[in-house]
Every structure is written in structure tokens, then in C-alpha cells.
Design a protein around this motif. Sequence first.
Motif, mmCIF file in Angstrom:
data_model
loop_
_atom_site.group_PDB
_atom_site.id
_atom_site.type_symbol
_atom_site.label_atom_id
_atom_site.label_comp_id
_atom_site.label_asym_id
_atom_site.label_seq_id
_atom_site.Cartn_x
_atom_site.Cartn_y
_atom_site.Cartn_z
ATOM 1 N N ASP A 8 0.639 -1.364 0.062
ATOM 2 C CA ASP A 8 0.021 0.006 0.074
ATOM 3 C C ASP A 8 0.923 1.212 -0.135
ATOM 4 O O ASP A 8 0.586 2.311 -0.808
ATOM 5 N N LEU A 9 1.988 1.387 0.673
ATOM 6 C CA LEU A 9 2.863 2.293 0.827
ATOM 7 C C LEU A 9 3.517 2.681 -0.707
ATOM 8 O O LEU A 9 3.375 3.922 -1.012
ATOM 9 N N ILE A 10 3.930 1.582 -1.399
ATOM 10 C CA ILE A 10 4.530 1.662 -2.586
ATOM 11 C C ILE A 10 3.542 2.090 -3.565
ATOM 12 O O ILE A 10 3.834 3.112 -4.344
ATOM 13 N N ASP A 11 2.304 1.604 -3.560
ATOM 14 C CA ASP A 11 1.044 1.948 -4.317
ATOM 15 C C ASP A 11 0.700 3.616 -4.106
ATOM 16 O O ASP A 11 0.607 4.233 -5.118
ATOM 17 N N PHE A 12 0.883 3.972 -3.047
ATOM 18 C CA PHE A 12 0.516 5.175 -2.577
ATOM 19 C C PHE A 12 1.425 6.285 -3.369
ATOM 20 O O PHE A 12 1.025 7.257 -3.972
ATOM 21 N N VAL A 13 2.763 5.950 -3.019
ATOM 22 C CA VAL A 13 3.889 6.857 -3.540
ATOM 23 C C VAL A 13 4.088 6.879 -5.141
ATOM 24 O O VAL A 13 3.888 7.913 -5.807
ATOM 25 N N TYR A 14 3.621 5.628 -5.721
ATOM 26 C CA TYR A 14 3.757 5.456 -7.325
ATOM 27 C C TYR A 14 2.459 6.192 -7.715
ATOM 28 O O TYR A 14 2.682 6.959 -8.762
ATOM 29 N N CYS A 15 1.159 5.942 -7.406
ATOM 30 C CA CYS A 15 0.242 6.164 -8.047
ATOM 31 C C CYS A 15 -0.271 7.734 -7.685
ATOM 32 O O CYS A 15 -0.639 8.415 -8.545
ATOM 33 N N GLU A 16 -0.143 7.915 -6.297
ATOM 34 C CA GLU A 16 -0.612 9.430 -5.839
ATOM 35 C C GLU A 16 0.437 10.479 -5.966
ATOM 36 O O GLU A 16 0.236 11.554 -6.459
ATOM 37 N N GLN A 21 2.237 14.066 -10.418
ATOM 38 C CA GLN A 21 3.103 14.960 -11.027
ATOM 39 C C GLN A 21 3.039 14.643 -12.399
ATOM 40 O O GLN A 21 3.127 15.451 -13.044
ATOM 41 N N ILE A 22 3.298 13.204 -12.737
ATOM 42 C CA ILE A 22 3.221 13.102 -14.466
ATOM 43 C C ILE A 22 1.887 13.409 -14.858
ATOM 44 O O ILE A 22 1.919 14.102 -15.869
ATOM 45 N N ARG A 23 0.758 13.362 -14.078
ATOM 46 C CA ARG A 23 -0.618 13.876 -14.673
ATOM 47 C C ARG A 23 -0.559 15.294 -14.932
ATOM 48 O O ARG A 23 -0.918 15.926 -15.901
ATOM 49 N N ASP A 24 0.208 15.901 -13.902
ATOM 50 C CA ASP A 24 0.161 17.417 -14.062
ATOM 51 C C ASP A 24 1.106 18.206 -14.992
ATOM 52 O O ASP A 24 0.800 19.119 -15.707
ATOM 53 N N LYS A 25 1.972 17.455 -15.348
ATOM 54 C CA LYS A 25 3.138 17.806 -16.179
ATOM 55 C C LYS A 25 3.303 17.095 -17.466
ATOM 56 O O LYS A 25 4.107 17.947 -18.431
ATOM 57 N N ILE A 26 2.877 16.088 -17.878
ATOM 58 C CA ILE A 26 3.076 15.512 -18.798
ATOM 59 C C ILE A 26 1.827 15.326 -19.686
ATOM 60 O O ILE A 26 0.865 14.513 -19.258
ATOM 61 N N THR A 27 1.902 15.730 -21.159
ATOM 62 C CA THR A 27 0.519 15.500 -21.906
ATOM 63 C C THR A 27 0.895 14.883 -23.003
ATOM 64 O O THR A 27 0.103 14.156 -23.606
ATOM 65 N N ASP A 28 2.017 14.652 -23.455
ATOM 66 C CA ASP A 28 2.728 14.028 -24.584
ATOM 67 C C ASP A 28 3.782 13.046 -23.896
ATOM 68 O O ASP A 28 4.956 13.488 -24.084
ATOM 69 N N PHE A 29 3.533 11.937 -23.856
ATOM 70 C CA PHE A 29 4.669 10.774 -23.679
ATOM 71 C C PHE A 29 5.637 10.547 -24.698
ATOM 72 O O PHE A 29 6.358 9.732 -24.463
#
Length: 162
Positions: A8-16, A21-29
Motif C-alpha cells: 500500500d505504501l509503494i502504491d501510494f507513492v507510485y500512484c498518488e 506529478q506525471i498527470r500534471d506535467k506530461i501531456t505528450d509521452f
Amino acid sequence: MNILSDEDLIDFVYCELAGQQIRDKITDFTDYAKWRSVVNEMEMSVATVYRIGIFNLEMVNGGLIQYFDNAYGIFAYETLADFKRIGANLSYQILETGLKYVNPKIYSDERFIKLVTEREYEDYENLISSKLSELDNKYYELNENEDLGKLLADYIRKQANV
């Protein structure tokens, strides 16, 4: 953080944390330099979880060739440092050996990104059929000798001082 299970800790850091940060800053992978920059600018523990997380997901779903074919290999050298940082020496050895096969000329930076994203691997068929498959098999057997989840969760807790 101590009340969360390792998973759960790893999932929280990875997903949340990383995911936001990825969702906020990357629109074109396909802007690989920007993607790499965004990840490398994250807090070290968050970036470590993200890079090891994507490595593990790709390995479980298709192995090293999938990791490189899906362009996640752009993070391979940083992921090596991440493995070393958390004490995942066996995972380190597998990725390091895989990189020697995929990048024998030891390209770096933009040239390495091009090698990965344009799949310019030398002797591609031989890589798939033998060398990388052998490394994949070693990775699948790691749980007996290296608990990557535990190492990563311990690292996160240590970084957060909890």
C-alpha cells in the motif's frame, strides 16, 4: 506510513505522488526528454519508486524487451542507481547486464534515448530469443533471494524518517 502495508505504501507513492506529478506535467509521452526530466526532478524517493515500479511492471508483463520497446528503458541508467540506493543488488545486476546487450556502445543522454525510442538495438532477434529472456527468467526467480517490495518500502520509510 508505518500503518500502511509495504504494498500500500509503494502504491501510494507510485500512484498518488509520482502519478499526480506525471498527470500534471506530461501531456505528450512521446516527448521523452521532458518525461525523463519531470521524473528526474521529483523528490528522490518518489522518482525511485516510479522508476522501479515501471521497471517491475514491464518485467512482469513482458520482460526486458518490453521495458525497452515501450520506451521505459529511457530510465534504465537512473533505475540502476535506484537499485543500488535501495540495496537491490540482484535486480541491479540483471538490468546492468541487459543494458550491456541493448546498449553495447554505452550511449548516453539524447543518443541513448534515441536508441531506446527508435529501437535501434543491435542483433535484435538474438536479444529477444536468448540473452534478454535468460535475464527475464532470473528476474522472475528473484523473490527467493531479493524482496524488491520490502527493500523499496524500507527505503521509503527511511527517507520519511518514520
